[in-house]
Design an enzyme around this catalytic site. Sequence first.
Site: not given
Ligand code: A3P
Length: 314
Positions: A64-65, A68, A130, A152, A160, A282
Amino acid sequence: MASFSFPKDIQSSLPLPAAKLPDGTNMFQWKGIMLSPQLLQAAITADKHFSARSTDIFVASYPKCGTTWLKSLIFSIINQHSLNQEKESPNPLLSTSPHDLIHNLELEVYSMDPIPDITGIPSPRLFSTHHSYGSLPESLKHCGCQIVYITRNPRDSIVSFWHFTKKFSYHGLEYLSFEETFERFCEGALPFGPFFEHVLQYLKASKEMPEKVMFLTYEEMIADTKGVVKRVTAFLGRPVEEEVEKIVEMCSFEKLSNLEVNKSEENTSKRRYPNNVFFRKGAVGDWMNHFTPEMIERLDHITQQKLQGSGFEF
Ligand code: A3P
């Protein structure tokens, strides 16, 4: 409790259980990180079987940092010459989840039975993990491949993660209140924890081997995406100035989160998560809607203690 039985060949070398998931499943501390039984089996298998190449590129992160986002950027940087949005050759990101373009070593590749043969993948192979630096497969640490790590602010990372757990069932994590999730995060009792050791290990590796390990934060990516992409292209030895803007736009939250494939509740791979769980807000700062003053104080105290002397702050 979900039943899980380890293969015979690793039963004798298992570490002692170190924590429990909410459904009572034991978690194991292995090379300093907390793993569920499935993750532990995958970790041991990857350690044994993964043969890294010096040309491999890894996206590394605590969950969740920003994994993606970084996956989509690195996929684009590596494939920049062949990417365009023309009909004849559409950009794969338009129709494929970033997680299906860069597979996670422990959640996908080595969680499968039989283990897929990845030797035929042409170089540079792109993977994600991870795992903390200290718990990476040995071959990966010694082959000279490149790792781009993203971290993050822990406050937003917890928020998140908590929202993420509400979207599917995983060992009862979906039933945890925000307070309980916070507690587990602080104790390092969530999968791949503890968070701060994770961050510190990659920070150290990036200082010792700046040409091999790059250390990024979600917040700096939000503040200056173009600048970060340029740094990543330079790090990976793929600088192409004129593509940067296109890449940033294609990988933006607005663009990716509105694509049908990423809105889908389907699970398009062997992952246990549907595609849409990776996109929420995001943004930076959602912690303000969740944290009590006591939580802020407690986490700030831990953050200060852990990062003291590291030269890094969130
Ligand atoms: P939030 O839950 O704060 O919105 P991971 O990809 O490590 O699982 O992290 C997911 C977090 O990255 C989520 O944060 C998601 O919304 C955000 N995220 C995914 N794609 C993104 C992008 N293209 N730009 C910015 N944030 C993104």
